[in-house]
Write a protein that holds these residues in place. Sequence first.
Motif, PDB file in Angstrom:
ATOM      1  N   TYR A 285       0.817  -1.211   0.000  1.00 51.30           N
ATOM      2  CA  TYR A 285       0.000   0.000   0.000  1.00 51.30           C
ATOM      3  C   TYR A 285       0.856   1.268   0.000  1.00 51.30           C
ATOM      4  CZ  TYR A 285      -3.480   3.443   1.516  1.00 51.30           C
ATOM      5  OH  TYR A 285      -4.299   4.544   1.605  1.00 51.30           O
TER       6      TYR A 285
ATOM      7  N   SER B 161      -5.290  -1.301  -2.756  1.00 53.14           N
ATOM      8  CA  SER B 161      -6.167  -0.201  -2.373  1.00 53.14           C
ATOM      9  C   SER B 161      -6.757  -0.476  -0.998  1.00 53.14           C
ATOM     10  CB  SER B 161      -7.303  -0.045  -3.386  1.00 53.14           C
ATOM     11  OG  SER B 161      -8.152  -1.184  -3.354  1.00 53.14           O
ATOM     12  N   LEU B 162      -7.364   0.549  -0.418  1.00 49.24           N
ATOM     13  CA  LEU B 162      -8.014   0.362   0.878  1.00 49.24           C
ATOM     14  C   LEU B 162      -9.145  -0.666   0.775  1.00 49.24           C
ATOM     15  CD1 LEU B 162      -8.171   4.048   2.187  1.00 49.24           C
ATOM     16  CD2 LEU B 162      -6.833   2.164   3.155  1.00 49.24           C
ATOM     17  N   ARG B 163      -9.874  -0.635  -0.343  1.00 46.22           N
ATOM     18  CA  ARG B 163     -10.962  -1.601  -0.529  1.00 46.22           C
ATOM     19  C   ARG B 163     -10.415  -3.033  -0.532  1.00 46.22           C
ATOM     20  NH1 ARG B 163     -15.988  -0.932  -2.347  1.00 46.22           N
ATOM     21  NH2 ARG B 163     -15.515   1.185  -3.084  1.00 46.22           N
ATOM     22  N   GLU B 164      -9.325  -3.256  -1.252  1.00 49.26           N
ATOM     23  CA  GLU B 164      -8.735  -4.593  -1.316  1.00 49.26           C
ATOM     24  C   GLU B 164      -8.190  -5.026   0.039  1.00 49.26           C
ATOM     25  OE1 GLU B 164      -5.899  -3.975  -4.364  1.00 49.26           O
ATOM     26  OE2 GLU B 164      -7.270  -4.453  -6.012  1.00 49.26           O
TER      27      GLU B 164
ATOM     28  N   ALA C 154      -9.242  -4.006   3.010  1.00 44.74           N
ATOM     29  CA  ALA C 154     -10.361  -4.284   3.912  1.00 44.74           C
ATOM     30  C   ALA C 154     -11.010  -5.618   3.593  1.00 44.74           C
ATOM     31  CB  ALA C 154     -11.382  -3.153   3.830  1.00 44.74           C
ATOM     32  N   SER C 155     -11.014  -6.005   2.306  1.00 42.63           N
ATOM     33  CA  SER C 155     -11.639  -7.275   1.909  1.00 42.63           C
ATOM     34  C   SER C 155     -10.897  -8.470   2.485  1.00 42.63           C
ATOM     35  CB  SER C 155     -11.708  -7.373   0.381  1.00 42.63           C
ATOM     36  OG  SER C 155     -10.403  -7.525  -0.181  1.00 42.63           O
TER      37      SER C 155
ATOM     38  N   ARG D 244     -14.827  -1.617   5.369  1.00 42.15           N
ATOM     39  CA  ARG D 244     -13.763  -0.763   4.839  1.00 42.15           C
ATOM     40  C   ARG D 244     -13.567   0.476   5.713  1.00 42.15           C
ATOM     41  NH1 ARG D 244     -13.643   2.493  -0.990  1.00 42.15           N
ATOM     42  NH2 ARG D 244     -11.985   3.927  -0.391  1.00 42.15           N
ATOM     43  N   SER D 245     -14.675   1.105   6.131  1.00 43.42           N
ATOM     44  CA  SER D 245     -14.552   2.317   6.946  1.00 43.42           C
ATOM     45  C   SER D 245     -13.858   2.038   8.274  1.00 43.42           C
ATOM     46  CB  SER D 245     -15.941   2.912   7.200  1.00 43.42           C
ATOM     47  OG  SER D 245     -16.772   1.969   7.868  1.00 43.42           O
TER      48      SER D 245
ATOM     49  N   TYR E 192     -11.683  -0.495   8.839  1.00 45.74           N
ATOM     50  CA  TYR E 192     -10.273  -0.753   8.552  1.00 45.74           C
ATOM     51  C   TYR E 192      -9.521   0.558   8.312  1.00 45.74           C
ATOM     52  CZ  TYR E 192      -5.965  -2.058   6.268  1.00 45.74           C
ATOM     53  OH  TYR E 192      -4.630  -2.170   5.948  1.00 45.74           O
ATOM     54  N   GLU E 193     -10.114   1.458   7.523  1.00 42.84           N
ATOM     55  CA  GLU E 193      -9.450   2.723   7.223  1.00 42.84           C
ATOM     56  C   GLU E 193      -9.244   3.542   8.494  1.00 42.84           C
ATOM     57  OE1 GLU E 193      -9.808   6.576   4.223  1.00 42.84           O
ATOM     58  OE2 GLU E 193     -11.403   5.055   4.261  1.00 42.84           O
TER      59      GLU E 193
END
Length: 244
Positions: free
Chosen positions: A177, A185-188, A190-191, A197-198, A200-201
Amino acid sequence: MSLYEASFRLKHECPYRKISERYPDLTIREWYLSDCQVLEITSAEAPTDELLAGIERIGTVLHEPTDDSGLHVVTQSCLCSLEGSILERFEEHNCLYQPPTIHRQGWEHYTVIAFDEADVKALFRDLETDRDIELLSKTAITEQGIPHSMLAPVDQLFEGLTDRQLAALQLALERGYYEQPRGTSLRELASRTSVARSTYEEHLRKAENKLVANAGTYLRLVTTGTEADPLGTDRSDRPEQRAD
């Protein structure tokens, strides 16, 4: 800006004073971790059974000598048996402790880094109230980088980070990252976890903010003596103006 490096030794009652006085060839190097301390105990002389028994009473032995040529023992002890206030007094006077503490012949040897000579003097006045203390050296370090022997303790850099924040930071680092271009990405990221996702971010941003804040003091050390302002930074309080 000038840095000041001060080395001094002091005497007071501590867990290692008696053993270092009794065995004058013994050197004890002490590192503080978040919940314990690690001691490296060395001597050129072959250890006696009495000395080895005394070392075992200090804490858990992690490494023992394998021959009679000398002594090299590493132990781990609980911080509850130590007087930790001296490190807090360093912080109170804006002085950075430079590990390890060295115990020899009943004396504790310390080195600190300060940004102001007055802070060093104030620290000495404070310590003189309840300890025998001797100044060994005080050096102004001007227009040069951080001393090579100055290492930031890992537990201080990550102080205040929760297990979830550390895990979020580790995952981001492992998956690329922080590379350019980004490897994920943040989405990946978090998955790959069991949280949204929110969430994790939030863990990741808090980890980043705490890490940078903890490293801030050491950043001042690293940048001391470099070009005055290589970025030509505008440090005024006015918000940056952007064209519409």
